[in-house]
Write a protein that holds these residues in place. Sequence first.
Motif, PDB file in Angstrom:
ATOM      1  N   ARG A 175       0.831  -1.214   0.000  1.00  0.00           N
ATOM      2  CA  ARG A 175       0.000   0.000   0.000  1.00  0.00           C
ATOM      3  C   ARG A 175       0.858   1.254   0.000  1.00  0.00           C
ATOM      4  NH1 ARG A 175      -5.020  -0.264   4.171  1.00  0.00           N
ATOM      5  NH2 ARG A 175      -5.684  -2.394   3.855  1.00  0.00           N
ATOM      6  N   SER A 176       1.975   1.228   0.758  1.00  0.00           N
ATOM      7  CA  SER A 176       2.776   2.457   0.798  1.00  0.00           C
ATOM      8  C   SER A 176       3.461   2.709  -0.532  1.00  0.00           C
ATOM      9  CB  SER A 176       3.768   2.478   1.964  1.00  0.00           C
ATOM     10  OG  SER A 176       4.114   1.208   2.370  1.00  0.00           O
ATOM     11  N   THR A 177       3.746   1.638  -1.282  1.00  0.00           N
ATOM     12  CA  THR A 177       4.317   1.850  -2.614  1.00  0.00           C
ATOM     13  C   THR A 177       3.254   2.481  -3.507  1.00  0.00           C
ATOM     14  OG1 THR A 177       5.407  -0.249  -2.205  1.00  0.00           O
ATOM     15  CG2 THR A 177       5.720   0.707  -4.374  1.00  0.00           C
ATOM     16  N   LEU A 178       2.030   1.954  -3.409  1.00  0.00           N
ATOM     17  CA  LEU A 178       0.925   2.506  -4.208  1.00  0.00           C
ATOM     18  C   LEU A 178       0.673   3.966  -3.854  1.00  0.00           C
ATOM     19  CD1 LEU A 178      -1.741  -0.356  -4.128  1.00  0.00           C
ATOM     20  CD2 LEU A 178      -0.366   0.378  -6.079  1.00  0.00           C
ATOM     21  N   ASN A 179       0.868   4.267  -2.561  1.00  0.00           N
ATOM     22  CA  ASN A 179       0.570   5.610  -2.082  1.00  0.00           C
ATOM     23  C   ASN A 179       1.835   6.425  -1.824  1.00  0.00           C
ATOM     24  OD1 ASN A 179      -2.523   5.797  -1.328  1.00  0.00           O
ATOM     25  ND2 ASN A 179      -1.809   3.735  -0.898  1.00  0.00           N
ATOM     26  N   ALA A 180       2.866   6.147  -2.619  1.00  0.00           N
ATOM     27  CA  ALA A 180       4.176   6.757  -2.357  1.00  0.00           C
ATOM     28  C   ALA A 180       4.095   8.275  -2.219  1.00  0.00           C
ATOM     29  CB  ALA A 180       5.148   6.379  -3.451  1.00  0.00           C
ATOM     30  N   GLN A 181       3.145   8.860  -2.922  1.00  0.00           N
ATOM     31  CA  GLN A 181       3.053  10.326  -2.870  1.00  0.00           C
ATOM     32  C   GLN A 181       2.417  10.807  -1.563  1.00  0.00           C
ATOM     33  OE1 GLN A 181       1.458   8.187  -4.597  1.00  0.00           O
ATOM     34  NE2 GLN A 181      -0.455   8.871  -5.494  1.00  0.00           N
ATOM     35  N   ARG A 182       1.740   9.877  -0.860  1.00  0.00           N
ATOM     36  CA  ARG A 182       1.100  10.263   0.408  1.00  0.00           C
ATOM     37  C   ARG A 182       2.004   9.910   1.579  1.00  0.00           C
ATOM     38  NH1 ARG A 182      -4.442   7.462   0.967  1.00  0.00           N
ATOM     39  NH2 ARG A 182      -4.252   8.327   3.055  1.00  0.00           N
ATOM     40  N   SER A 183       2.684  10.900   2.108  1.00  0.00           N
ATOM     41  CA  SER A 183       3.663  10.629   3.159  1.00  0.00           C
ATOM     42  C   SER A 183       2.973  10.259   4.478  1.00  0.00           C
ATOM     43  CB  SER A 183       4.553  11.841   3.356  1.00  0.00           C
ATOM     44  OG  SER A 183       3.750  12.962   3.652  1.00  0.00           O
ATOM     45  N   THR A 184       1.690  10.527   4.579  1.00  0.00           N
ATOM     46  CA  THR A 184       0.998  10.309   5.845  1.00  0.00           C
ATOM     47  C   THR A 184       0.392   8.904   5.956  1.00  0.00           C
ATOM     48  OG1 THR A 184      -1.012  11.191   4.875  1.00  0.00           O
ATOM     49  CG2 THR A 184       0.338  12.723   6.156  1.00  0.00           C
ATOM     50  N   PHE A 185       0.731   8.030   5.013  1.00  0.00           N
ATOM     51  CA  PHE A 185       0.104   6.715   5.036  1.00  0.00           C
ATOM     52  C   PHE A 185       0.357   5.998   6.359  1.00  0.00           C
ATOM     53  CE2 PHE A 185      -0.587   2.313   4.047  1.00  0.00           C
ATOM     54  CZ  PHE A 185      -1.825   2.412   3.457  1.00  0.00           C
ATOM     55  N   THR A 186      -0.727   5.592   7.006  1.00  0.00           N
ATOM     56  CA  THR A 186      -0.640   5.039   8.361  1.00  0.00           C
ATOM     57  C   THR A 186      -0.065   3.630   8.380  1.00  0.00           C
ATOM     58  OG1 THR A 186      -2.639   6.263   8.813  1.00  0.00           O
ATOM     59  CG2 THR A 186      -2.000   4.623  10.425  1.00  0.00           C
ATOM     60  N   PHE A 187       0.912   3.426   9.211  1.00  0.00           N
ATOM     61  CA  PHE A 187       1.416   2.075   9.426  1.00  0.00           C
ATOM     62  C   PHE A 187       0.327   1.295  10.151  1.00  0.00           C
ATOM     63  CE2 PHE A 187       4.074  -1.112  11.658  1.00  0.00           C
ATOM     64  CZ  PHE A 187       4.611  -1.700  10.537  1.00  0.00           C
ATOM     65  N   PRO A 188       0.025   0.064   9.676  1.00  0.00           N
ATOM     66  CA  PRO A 188      -1.186  -0.599  10.179  1.00  0.00           C
ATOM     67  C   PRO A 188      -1.085  -1.286  11.522  1.00  0.00           C
ATOM     68  CG  PRO A 188      -0.159  -1.922   8.489  1.00  0.00           C
ATOM     69  CD  PRO A 188       0.671  -0.683   8.601  1.00  0.00           C
ATOM     70  N   PHE A 189       0.114  -1.376  12.129  1.00  0.00           N
ATOM     71  CA  PHE A 189       0.093  -2.046  13.428  1.00  0.00           C
ATOM     72  C   PHE A 189       1.058  -1.469  14.451  1.00  0.00           C
ATOM     73  CE2 PHE A 189       3.024  -5.028  11.178  1.00  0.00           C
ATOM     74  CZ  PHE A 189       4.053  -5.126  12.098  1.00  0.00           C
ATOM     75  N   PHE A 190       0.750  -1.758  15.690  1.00  0.00           N
ATOM     76  CA  PHE A 190       1.547  -1.303  16.819  1.00  0.00           C
ATOM     77  C   PHE A 190       1.882  -2.515  17.682  1.00  0.00           C
ATOM     78  CE2 PHE A 190      -1.538   2.077  15.713  1.00  0.00           C
ATOM     79  CZ  PHE A 190      -0.629   2.944  15.142  1.00  0.00           C
ATOM     80  N   LEU A 191       2.762  -2.303  18.679  1.00  0.00           N
ATOM     81  CA  LEU A 191       3.183  -3.422  19.525  1.00  0.00           C
ATOM     82  C   LEU A 191       2.927  -3.105  20.995  1.00  0.00           C
ATOM     83  CD1 LEU A 191       6.512  -4.323  17.679  1.00  0.00           C
ATOM     84  CD2 LEU A 191       4.253  -5.323  17.366  1.00  0.00           C
ATOM     85  N   GLU A 192       2.649  -4.138  21.751  1.00  0.00           N
ATOM     86  CA  GLU A 192       2.210  -3.958  23.140  1.00  0.00           C
ATOM     87  C   GLU A 192       2.641  -5.126  24.021  1.00  0.00           C
ATOM     88  OE1 GLU A 192      -2.134  -4.343  22.169  1.00  0.00           O
ATOM     89  OE2 GLU A 192      -1.978  -6.121  23.442  1.00  0.00           O
ATOM     90  N   THR A 193       2.675  -4.865  25.328  1.00  0.00           N
ATOM     91  CA  THR A 193       2.935  -5.954  26.279  1.00  0.00           C
ATOM     92  C   THR A 193       1.665  -6.402  26.985  1.00  0.00           C
ATOM     93  OG1 THR A 193       3.448  -4.317  27.955  1.00  0.00           O
ATOM     94  CG2 THR A 193       5.320  -5.273  26.769  1.00  0.00           C
TER      95      THR A 193
END
Length: 234
Positions: A175-193
């Motif tokens: 998706r980020s390659t497809l949206n290369a022009q959109r710098s704000t593309f959200t990373f889809p995951f986070f990490l937690e304990t």
Amino acid sequence: MFNFHTYYIIDEEPCLLNVDVADLQPSYPEQVKLSIGVHPWKVTAAWRDELALIREAVRRTDVWAIGECGLDKMKGEALSLQMEAFRAHIALAEEVQKPMIIHCVRAFDELLMLRRELETVCKKECREPQPWVIHGFRGKPEQAKQMMTKGMLLSFGHQYNVETLRVVFSEHLRRSTLNAQRSTFTFPFFLETDDLRLSVRQIYEQVAHHLDVDVDLLVRLCDPLPSLFSHQKP
Ligand SMILES: [Zn+2]
């Protein structure tokens, strides 16, 4: 190295600390931000009283998210009561414009239905719904893709489906390659304990190993500040 969902403050690690409104302290260390909500296991007939206290608390600037709240078909009161409480949390998140941390066990159809409801309302009002992050995600790749398609984000703890993690990561790269022009593309995951009393570094290292990437890259990508909370930065 941000810990997206925890019940413990570990050293100086920046984190989103989940607190019970009854245990809320007047202040916390600078790197600690809060999420407050009624956990679905704790939803009782008196949930409205607790939500009234939460409604006050979430206006604090160190409260960055509403939750964890959500639905659990394996534990807690009847789903209808959980739904009622969860709906009130959704409305609150929209009212105060803060993202949601969601606990969801075997109730993904209901979750999607509620998300659709919210999107319909938001569309009419020409605004974006708040981000929903499903914490402790352990689902299979198909389910992860389905959630992502519906605009939801995921947070992974120490137990997850490794294939799902890989699929979500490569989906992000695509998706980020497809949206290369959109710098704000959200990373889809986070990490937690989550409820483990350990350094989130262990989770980052485990995930980096499974994805065969550098921990540093993961640290940069899993930083929720640019995508979710930038407007709440001090
Ligand atoms: Zn949970």
